[in-house]
Write a protein that holds these residues in place. Structure first.
Motif, PDB file in Angstrom:
ATOM      1  N   GLN A 127     -22.669   1.585 146.428  1.00 41.98           N
ATOM      2  CA  GLN A 127     -21.948   1.921 145.205  1.00 41.98           C
ATOM      3  C   GLN A 127     -20.962   0.825 144.839  1.00 41.98           C
ATOM      4  O   GLN A 127     -20.817   0.479 143.663  1.00 41.98           O
ATOM      5  CB  GLN A 127     -21.214   3.263 145.365  1.00 41.98           C
ATOM      6  CG  GLN A 127     -20.487   3.724 144.103  1.00 41.98           C
ATOM      7  CD  GLN A 127     -21.397   3.824 142.903  1.00 41.98           C
ATOM      8  OE1 GLN A 127     -22.533   4.288 143.000  1.00 41.98           O
ATOM      9  NE2 GLN A 127     -20.908   3.382 141.753  1.00 41.98           N
ATOM     10  N   LYS A 178     -15.596  13.227 139.175  1.00 39.54           N
ATOM     11  CA  LYS A 178     -16.738  13.998 139.661  1.00 39.54           C
ATOM     12  C   LYS A 178     -17.376  14.793 138.528  1.00 39.54           C
ATOM     13  O   LYS A 178     -18.607  14.872 138.432  1.00 39.54           O
ATOM     14  CB  LYS A 178     -16.317  14.948 140.786  1.00 39.54           C
ATOM     15  CG  LYS A 178     -17.496  15.684 141.419  1.00 39.54           C
ATOM     16  CD  LYS A 178     -17.053  16.581 142.567  1.00 39.54           C
ATOM     17  CE  LYS A 178     -18.259  17.202 143.259  1.00 39.54           C
ATOM     18  NZ  LYS A 178     -19.133  17.965 142.353  1.00 39.54           N
ATOM     19  N   ARG A 181     -19.339  12.276 136.474  1.00 38.73           N
ATOM     20  CA  ARG A 181     -20.469  11.741 137.253  1.00 38.73           C
ATOM     21  C   ARG A 181     -21.597  12.758 137.349  1.00 38.73           C
ATOM     22  O   ARG A 181     -22.783  12.405 137.258  1.00 38.73           O
ATOM     23  CB  ARG A 181     -19.985  11.361 138.650  1.00 38.73           C
ATOM     24  CG  ARG A 181     -21.047  10.644 139.499  1.00 38.73           C
ATOM     25  CD  ARG A 181     -20.521  10.411 140.893  1.00 38.73           C
ATOM     26  NE  ARG A 181     -20.204  11.673 141.560  1.00 38.73           N
ATOM     27  CZ  ARG A 181     -19.589  11.755 142.731  1.00 38.73           C
ATOM     28  NH1 ARG A 181     -19.210  10.651 143.355  1.00 38.73           N
ATOM     29  NH2 ARG A 181     -19.330  12.921 143.277  1.00 38.73           N
ATOM     30  N   TYR A 190     -22.047   3.417 135.722  1.00 43.63           N
ATOM     31  CA  TYR A 190     -20.614   3.577 135.507  1.00 43.63           C
ATOM     32  C   TYR A 190     -19.845   2.659 136.440  1.00 43.63           C
ATOM     33  O   TYR A 190     -20.330   2.236 137.479  1.00 43.63           O
ATOM     34  CB  TYR A 190     -20.182   5.033 135.721  1.00 43.63           C
ATOM     35  CG  TYR A 190     -20.375   5.529 137.141  1.00 43.63           C
ATOM     36  CD1 TYR A 190     -19.391   5.336 138.117  1.00 43.63           C
ATOM     37  CD2 TYR A 190     -21.546   6.174 137.514  1.00 43.63           C
ATOM     38  CE1 TYR A 190     -19.566   5.779 139.409  1.00 43.63           C
ATOM     39  CE2 TYR A 190     -21.731   6.623 138.813  1.00 43.63           C
ATOM     40  CZ  TYR A 190     -20.739   6.427 139.749  1.00 43.63           C
ATOM     41  OH  TYR A 190     -20.925   6.851 141.048  1.00 43.63           O
TER      42      TYR A 190
END
Length: 373
Positions: A127, A178, A181, A190
């Motif tokens: 990530q 969250k 997402r 993102y």
């Protein structure tokens, strides 16, 4: 790669000691105790663990053997395996006869905790890499090299998918991260930035045009959900679609500028769409390049003789209502003769007649420039 560190070793100790009511030690691949229920033993060499590492197999220590070895107590020591390697040792303190049945259970628990930790670390590393690559796409689109595209391919990002940039700003974006997402589609990207969350939203195309209505509806839903369910007011700025890879960076800068001018012109709005702010964004860009000075400052010419702002208000109403006198009088609660008088007064003060398109454009640009600077 060092799979075991002190933090993870202590986590293994804490979690496995809940399984059995015995002291647990975790040693690294050198036989040094790096996690223990007995803090006084940390950083000491455990000779039983050294033997486990040398022989690649378990080692039991009876009470009578304790004095023969350094830094040990009676118990069972078993290898911690990862990727077919012995990466450490887990020891259970106690009489081997009493704790032997727990050994494999504790070993398995330790290996599972290790596997989960390594997997989580890999996911977090992926990530972080993805966010780094996205950030480069936003800020360094003209300097991307072959190495960049190799990394993009390895991480699984398809740059051929059409995307537009969206900037979501809240006081604490980690609070809503969250929620947002979980609402992203598979091909959306993102990246968290200090002041906002940048989303590269995949868009559907038809006849070289992107479905802006769908994106607007989705953003309205997001904003409504955040305010209703989390009590969070947000600002969302939507860039324009540009073809080619460099278009992602252009869309991002559109969104940034739209966010700036939107907040100045319409501070109460939640969603700013580039298409609605093309001229103000153009002026903001021109000002950054030092080109805005060429516009005559009609705004301050009016304000000098218009302390109450009536002339500027009338001019903006004239623009917003497309010159419809009836609509202007209703909006400002004035007589049509007052509208005519004020337009004449504007022409007298600036030399520009609002009823002429070219003159009106110059007046409008002067007012917008003042509002966004």
């Amino acid at each position: 790669m060092k799979f075991l560190n002190k933090a993870l070793a202590q986590e293994i100790v804490n979690r496995t000691m809940k399984i059995i009511n015995r002291n647990i030690n975790v040693m690294n691949d050198k036989g040094v105790i790096i996690g223990s229920g007995d803090k006084s033993r940390i950083d000491s060499i455990h000779e039983g663990a050294v033997k486990v590492i040398e022989n690649q197999s378990g080692f039991e220590i009876e009470s009578l053997e304790v004095e023969k070895l350094h830094g040990v107590m009676a118990g069972i020591n078993l290898p911690i395996n990862f990727n077919n390697q012995v990466v450490g040792v887990i020891g259970i303190t106690g009489s081997p006869e009493e704790i032997r049945s727990y050994g494999e259970l504790v070993k398995m628990a330790a290996e599972m905790i290790l596997q989960q930790a390594v997997l989580l670390d890999e996911m977090q590393w992926d990530q972080r890499l993805k966010e780094e690559l996205i950030s480069q796409l936003l800020h360094e689109s003209d300097n991307l090299n072959a190495h960049y595209f190799e990394r993009v391919k390895r991480i699984g990002i398809d740059l051929a998918i059409p995307r537009i940039a969206i900037i979501l700003t809240v006081d604490d974006h980690s609070k809503v991260f969250k929620t947002i997402r979980d609402r992203l589609e598979k091909e959306d990207l993102y990246v968290m930035q200090p002041d906002h969350l940048v989303i590269l939203k995949n868009v559907s195309m038809k006849d070289s045009r992107w479905n802006s209505a769908k994106v607007m509806n989705e953003m309205e839903h997001w904003a409504g959900y955040l305010e209703k369910n989390q009590g969070v007011r947000c600002k969302i700025s939507i860039g324009n679609y540009h073809p080619t890879l460099r278009g992602i960076s252009e869309s991002f800068h559109d969104a940034v500028m739209t966010s700036v001018v939107g907040a100045r012109l319409d501070p109460l709005k939640t969603i700013y769409f580039f298409e609605d702010y093309k001229i103000p964004v153009f002026l903001a860009k021109a000002n950054k390049l030092g080109m805005g000075e060429e516009l005559t400052d009609y705004y301050h010419q009016l304000k000098q003789f218009d302390k109450k702002g009536e002339l500027v208000d009338t001019l903006m109403a004239f623009i917003e209502e497309n010159g419809d006198t009836n609509a202007i009088t209703s909006k400002l609660f004035i007589h049509r003769n007052t509208v005519r008088y004020r337009l004449d007064r504007i022409m007298e003060l600036t030399g520009k007649d609002p009823r002429k398109v070219k003159d009106l454009l110059e007046l409008y640009l002067s007012i917008i420039k003042n509002q966004i600077t």
